[in-house]
Design a protein around this motif. Structure first.
Motif, PDB file in Angstrom:
ATOM      1  N   CYS A  45      -0.930  10.140   1.001  1.00 15.58           N
ATOM      2  CA  CYS A  45      -1.122   9.565  -0.343  1.00 15.58           C
ATOM      3  C   CYS A  45      -2.551   9.747  -0.818  1.00 15.58           C
ATOM      4  O   CYS A  45      -2.792  10.014  -2.005  1.00 15.58           O
ATOM      5  CB  CYS A  45      -0.745   8.083  -0.336  1.00 15.58           C
ATOM      6  SG  CYS A  45       1.018   7.770  -0.081  1.00 15.58           S
ATOM      7  N   VAL A  46      -3.521   9.614   0.081  1.00 16.54           N
ATOM      8  CA  VAL A  46      -4.921   9.818  -0.291  1.00 16.54           C
ATOM      9  C   VAL A  46      -5.144  11.268  -0.711  1.00 16.54           C
ATOM     10  O   VAL A  46      -5.840  11.548  -1.692  1.00 16.54           O
ATOM     11  CB  VAL A  46      -5.851   9.444   0.884  1.00 16.54           C
ATOM     12  CG1 VAL A  46      -7.289   9.858   0.589  1.00 16.54           C
ATOM     13  CG2 VAL A  46      -5.791   7.943   1.144  1.00 16.54           C
ATOM     14  N   SER A  55       1.860   9.168  -5.674  1.00 16.98           N
ATOM     15  CA  SER A  55       2.030  10.547  -5.212  1.00 16.98           C
ATOM     16  C   SER A  55       3.169  11.240  -5.956  1.00 16.98           C
ATOM     17  O   SER A  55       3.076  12.431  -6.276  1.00 16.98           O
ATOM     18  CB  SER A  55       2.304  10.565  -3.707  1.00 16.98           C
ATOM     19  OG  SER A  55       1.230   9.999  -2.977  1.00 16.98           O
ATOM     20  N   VAL A  63      -3.421  11.540  -4.294  1.00 16.14           N
ATOM     21  CA  VAL A  63      -4.076  10.763  -5.348  1.00 16.14           C
ATOM     22  C   VAL A  63      -5.467  11.311  -5.660  1.00 16.14           C
ATOM     23  O   VAL A  63      -5.899  11.325  -6.819  1.00 16.14           O
ATOM     24  CB  VAL A  63      -4.150   9.279  -4.933  1.00 16.14           C
ATOM     25  CG1 VAL A  63      -4.998   8.482  -5.925  1.00 16.14           C
ATOM     26  CG2 VAL A  63      -2.749   8.685  -4.850  1.00 16.14           C
ATOM     27  N   GLY A  83       1.092   3.869  -3.025  1.00 14.47           N
ATOM     28  CA  GLY A  83       0.683   5.233  -2.718  1.00 14.47           C
ATOM     29  C   GLY A  83       1.783   6.248  -2.950  1.00 14.47           C
ATOM     30  O   GLY A  83       1.538   7.328  -3.506  1.00 14.47           O
ATOM     31  N   LEU A 118       0.824  -1.210   0.000  1.00 18.58           N
ATOM     32  CA  LEU A 118       0.000   0.000   0.000  1.00 18.58           C
ATOM     33  C   LEU A 118       0.859   1.261   0.000  1.00 18.58           C
ATOM     34  O   LEU A 118       0.586   2.213  -0.738  1.00 18.58           O
ATOM     35  CB  LEU A 118      -0.929  -0.004   1.216  1.00 18.58           C
ATOM     36  CG  LEU A 118      -2.089  -0.997   1.192  1.00 18.58           C
ATOM     37  CD1 LEU A 118      -2.854  -0.948   2.514  1.00 18.58           C
ATOM     38  CD2 LEU A 118      -3.034  -0.699   0.035  1.00 18.58           C
ATOM     39  N   ILE A 129      -0.215   7.116   4.659  1.00 14.44           N
ATOM     40  CA  ILE A 129      -1.425   6.679   3.957  1.00 14.44           C
ATOM     41  C   ILE A 129      -2.344   7.868   3.710  1.00 14.44           C
ATOM     42  O   ILE A 129      -2.875   8.059   2.601  1.00 14.44           O
ATOM     43  CB  ILE A 129      -2.160   5.594   4.771  1.00 14.44           C
ATOM     44  CG1 ILE A 129      -1.333   4.299   4.826  1.00 14.44           C
ATOM     45  CG2 ILE A 129      -3.533   5.310   4.167  1.00 14.44           C
ATOM     46  CD1 ILE A 129      -1.176   3.585   3.511  1.00 14.44           C
TER      47      ILE A 129
END
Length: 318
Positions: A185-186, A32, A189, A28, A24, A182
Motif C-alpha cells: 500500500c505504501v 491502492s 500510495v 490502504g 490501516l 502494508i
C-alpha cells in the motif's frame, strides 16, 4: 499470577490492536485500488534508456515533451544524481510491448541534444522487456512468495511443535502477509514503481518481521515450560509479550531511525532507487514491530484458548 508481574494486558486489549490493523489495511487497500499500482517495465514490459548529463541541469517535463514529440510515444522521465561523479542521470521509460529500435534511440538522443544544446547527453545503457516476459517474471515472483510462506509455516510448526506448532506457523504467516500488504500500500500510495526494489523490500520485511515473531514464541515456549500447563494461556502470553516488548520496540526503533537517515541522504542526492527502498521499508519495519508484538501472539493465544475449550468440552461429553 500477581498483577504486578507485568504492566500491559496485551491479550485483553487484542480487539484494539486488531481494529488498528484492520483500519490501516482497509484504508490502504482502498487507496491502492483508487490510485492503482504502477508496474515497472520489468513487470509490465517496455523500454528504458539511461543518459548521463553534463554541463547543467535538465528538466523532467521538458525532456518528456521533447522525447514524446520526436517519437510520438508517451514516456516517463526520472532525473537522479550520480553521487560518484556529481552529475545528473536521466532515465527515459516507455511502457508497452514495442521495443526501441536503434533508430528510435538515436532519434531520442538527437531530440534531447536539440532541446538542450548546452547540455551533454551521453547514452549509458538501454534495455527492453517484452510484456509477456515481464508478466511471467511477476508471476514467478508471486509463486516464490507462496513457496516461501509454505516453508516458513513448516519451519515454525516444527520448531514450536511442543506449544502448538501449526497455530504458531499460521499466525506468523498471517502477520507476515499483514506486513507485506502494508508495504504494498505504501508503494502504491506514494506512487513508487512495483519493480525489483519492491521484491527486495518484501523479502527484507519477511525476514525481519519473522525474526521478531519467533523471539516472542521462544519466550512463550520457555514460560510455558516454567509455569506449567495449569496456568492459562493468556497469562503466559501476557508475560511473554511484556518480556519481549522492550527488545522488539528498541530493535525496530534503531532500524527505523537508520532508514530515516538513509531516506534523507537519498532525497538530498535525489537517488530514486534508494528512496523507493527506504520509504516502504520504514513502513514495513513499523508494521512488523506491531504485528510481531500485538497481532501474531494474540492470534496464537486465541487459537490455543479455543483449542483448550474444545478439548475440555470433549472430555465433559465423554
Amino acid at each position: 499470577m500477581n498483577e504486578k508481574t507485568y504492566r500491559f494486558h496485551f491479550y485483553q486489549n487484542k480487539k484494539i490492536y486488531f481494529g488498528i490493523s484492520i483500519v490501516l489495511l482497509v484504508v490502504g487497500i482502498l487507496a491502492s485500488v483508487i490510485i492503482g499500482p504502477h508496474l515497472d517495465i520489468q513487470f509490465a514490459g517496455g523500454s528504458m534508456i539511461l543518459y548521463s548529463v553534463e554541463g547543467g541541469q535538465a528538466d523532467a517535463s521538458g525532456v518528456e515533451a521533447a522525447v514524446s514529440e520526436s517519437t510520438g510515444r508517451n514516456c516517463e522521465v526520472a532525473i537522479s544524481q550520480d553521487i560518484t561523479t556529481g552529475g545528473e542521470q536521466v532515465t527515459v521509460s516507455f511502457s508497452g510491448n514495442q521495443a526501441m529500435t536503434p533508430e528510435e534511440q538515436a532519434a531520442v538522443t538527437s531530440a534531447l541534444q536539440s532541446a538542450y544544446p548546452d547540455l551533454g547527453f551521453e547514452l549509458l545503457s538501454s534495455s527492453s522487456v517484452e510484456a509477456s516476459m515481464g508478466a511471467r517474471f511477476f508471476q514467478k515472483c508471486l509463486v516464490c512468495f507462496a513457496i516461501t510462506a509454505v516453508f516458513l509455516l513448516v519451519y515454525i510448526a516444527l520448531r514450536f511443535r511442543k506449544i502448538g506448532g501449526l497455530a504458531a506457523g499460521i499466525t506468523a504467516v498471517i502477520a507476515l502477509m499483514h506486513d507485506v500488504l502494508i508495504a504494498f500500500c505504501v508503494f502504491v500510495v506514494c506512487g513508487l514503481d512495483i519493480d525489483d526494489i519492491f521484491i527486495a523490500v518484501i523479502l527484507t520485511i519477511l525476514g525481519y518481521s519473522l525474526n521478531a515473531t519467533i523471539v516472542v514464541y521462544d519466550r512463550v515456549r520457555e514460560n510455558r515450560r516454567k509455569m506449567g500447563p495449569r496456568v492459562s494461556y493468556d497469562e503466559v502470553m501476557n508475560l511473554s509479550m511484556n518480556q519481549t516488548l522492550s527488545r522488539t520496540v528498541l530493535t525496530s526503533l534503531c532500524t527505523f531511525l537508520s532508514l530515516v537517515v538513509v531516506l534523507i541522504v537519498a532525497m538530498i542526492y535525489n537517488i530514486d532507487t534508494v528512496v523507493s527502498f527506504a520509504l516502504p521499508m520504514m513502513a514495513g519495519v513499523a508494521a512488523g514491530c506491531f504485528s510481531s508484538q500485538f497481532i501474531a501472539p494474540n492470534l496464537f493465544c486465541m487459537w490455543q484458548i479455543h483449542k483448550r475449550k474444545q478439548m475440555d468440552a470433549a472430555k465433559q461429553k465423554a
